[in-house]
Design an enzyme around this catalytic site. Structure first.
Site, PDB file in Angstrom:
ATOM      1  N   ASP A   1      41.079  43.552  47.502  1.00 55.98           N
ATOM      2  CA  ASP A   1      39.949  42.655  47.219  1.00 55.98           C
ATOM      3  C   ASP A   1      40.197  41.326  47.939  1.00 55.98           C
ATOM      4  O   ASP A   1      41.300  41.081  48.468  1.00 55.98           O
ATOM      5  CB  ASP A   1      39.705  42.467  45.715  1.00 55.98           C
TER       6      ASP A   1
ATOM      7  N   LYS B   1      35.574  44.030  46.907  1.00 54.99           N
ATOM      8  CA  LYS B   1      35.527  44.725  45.609  1.00 54.99           C
ATOM      9  C   LYS B   1      34.635  43.961  44.645  1.00 54.99           C
ATOM     10  O   LYS B   1      34.648  42.729  44.626  1.00 54.99           O
ATOM     11  CB  LYS B   1      36.959  44.801  45.054  1.00 54.99           C
TER      12      LYS B   1
ATOM     13  N   ASP C   1      48.722  44.251  46.040  1.00 55.03           N
ATOM     14  CA  ASP C   1      47.959  43.459  45.057  1.00 55.03           C
ATOM     15  C   ASP C   1      48.927  42.623  44.236  1.00 55.03           C
ATOM     16  O   ASP C   1      50.141  42.849  44.269  1.00 55.03           O
ATOM     17  CB  ASP C   1      47.134  44.383  44.155  1.00 55.03           C
TER      18      ASP C   1
ATOM     19  N   GLY D   1      42.062  50.746  38.319  1.00 53.03           N
ATOM     20  CA  GLY D   1      40.750  50.954  38.938  1.00 53.03           C
ATOM     21  C   GLY D   1      40.690  50.409  40.353  1.00 53.03           C
ATOM     22  O   GLY D   1      40.093  51.021  41.254  1.00 53.03           O
TER      23      GLY D   1
HETATM   24  C1  R5P Z   1      42.131  41.111  40.197  1.00 53.01           C
HETATM   25  O1  R5P Z   1      41.441  40.531  40.989  1.00 53.01           O
HETATM   26  C2  R5P Z   1      43.583  41.395  40.424  1.00 53.01           C
HETATM   27  O2  R5P Z   1      44.050  40.867  41.611  1.00 53.01           O
HETATM   28  C3  R5P Z   1      43.844  42.884  40.410  1.00 53.01           C
HETATM   29  O3  R5P Z   1      43.211  43.484  41.525  1.00 53.01           O
HETATM   30  C4  R5P Z   1      43.287  43.493  39.155  1.00 53.01           C
HETATM   31  O4  R5P Z   1      43.622  42.731  38.046  1.00 53.01           O
HETATM   32  C5  R5P Z   1      43.818  44.888  38.976  1.00 53.01           C
HETATM   33  O5  R5P Z   1      43.274  45.387  37.798  1.00 53.01           O
HETATM   34  P1  R5P Z   1      43.010  46.919  37.627  1.00 53.01           P
HETATM   35  O6  R5P Z   1      44.305  47.619  37.946  1.00 53.01           O
HETATM   36  O7  R5P Z   1      42.605  47.039  36.181  1.00 53.01           O
HETATM   37  O8  R5P Z   1      41.921  47.306  38.562  1.00 53.01           O
END
Ligand code: R5P
Length: 312
Positions: free
Chosen positions: A168, A191, A217, A224
């Site tokens: 994202d 995203k 990340d 997700g």
């Molecule tokens: C949100 O912007 C964070 O950087 C992570 O991408 C997010 O928290 C990941 O959450 P999940 O694993 O529930 O998609």
């Protein structure tokens, strides 16, 4: 004034490793629970000391937060000379702004509470948002685990044509940091979050066709984001052999099963939150104990932390 470590119950293994790495004493601490769920910590002698309270606020978030507040208060009332909250994973950091009317700014509420309880300084690792520093009334040292994780990636012999992927736009700075250490190209995915556990991703920007990908990340919560990233990368011809790397592996609920269905060769996280064995996943955990111990040592001696800090 000596540096001393006080550990909450959230990640005692990490706190012990921090203490051992630099030879800091671990203050004897008990945490009692009353039948109605109330928490009552009891901290050993910290009078006149430079105290570092180690407590990430991963699952169970609220228990760990309340326990941290009570530990800070106990240290202050016991006459500690200086108190630093070491919160390797800082829950609520994602609530750094109001995205619609009626929402609170959760990160601000939490930092205010920590300061009110006695924190004179915060140490965090790869917080979701660098806005944490601006919204906190006391200094926040934002350390990064990226060099630690990049080192683990290097020992995995990531192919030269591998692409580092930000799943994202919020991960762009992070992926650029990895790219500068690993000398690989970068792709970015846009995203949109559609629910607590669901997101929608659009076509990646960057050349991923026929190449292996390393998805980068700050955290994996429900998985997700990673699931959608894998979907759009495969649709654009990426090699179905992914490495996923994130500082905070929260991996809540059924996330392990969700990720186990994907062609992930390696899932690399740190121990900012305590990790349980997950046989379904190709999980590798790198410790941030040395990073935190070094930072604590430098802060204790009032030396700057520049080399350990997150790029903002
Ligand atoms: C949100 O912007 C964070 O950087 C992570 O991408 C997010 O928290 C990941 O959450 P999940 O694993 O529930 O998609």
């Amino acid at each position: 004034m000596n540096a001393q470590i006080v550990s909450g119950t959230s990640n005692r293994i990490l706190a012990r490793a921090i203490a051992t790495t630099q030879g800091f004493p671990l203050v004897p601490t008990q945490v009692e629970r009353f039948p109605d769920g109330e928490i009552r910590p009891l901290v050993g002698d910290v009078r006149g000391e430079d105290v570092y309270v180690v407590q990430p606020t991963g699952r169970a978030v609220h228990d760990h937060l309340i326990e941290l507040l009570l530990l800070l208060d106990a240290c202050r009332r016991s006459g500690a000379e200086r108190i630093t909250a070491v919160v390797p994973y800082f829950g609520y950091a994602r609530q750094d702004r109001r995205s619609r009317a009626g929402e609170p700014v959760g990160a601000r509420v939490m930092t205010d509470a920590l300061v009110a309880a006695g924190a004179e300084r915060l140490i965090v690792v790869d917080p979701h948002s660098s806005a944490l520093e601006a919204m906190c009334a006391v200094p926040v040292e934002m350390l990064t685990a990226v060099p630690t994780l990049a080192d683990a990636l290097m020992s995995m012999a990531i192919p030269d044509d591998a692409v580092l992927v930000a799943p994202d736009l919020g991960a762009v700075k992070l992926v650029e940091h990895y790219a500068s250490l690993l000398q690989r190209s970068v792709a970015v995915i846009r995203k949109t979050r559609t629910g607590g556990t669901t997101v929608h991703a659009e076509d990646p920007i960057g050349d991923v066709d026929g190449r292996p990908s390393v998805i980068v990340d700050d955290m994996i919560s429900c998985g997700g984001t990673i699931e959608e990233a894998v979907r759009v990368l495969l649709a654009r011809g990426a090699v179905p052999d992914f490495v996923v790397v994130a500082t905070h592996g929260l991996l809540v609920g059924t996330t392990a099963d969700r990720l186990a269905r994907l062609p992930i060769r390696r899932l690399l996280v740190t121990d900012t939150v305590s990790q349980e064995p997950m046989p379904a996943l190709p999980l590798q955990v790198r410790s941030v104990a040395a990073l935190l111990a070094e930072a604590i040592g430098w802060l204790h001696r009032d030396e700057p932390l520049d080399d350990l800090l997150m790029r903002t």
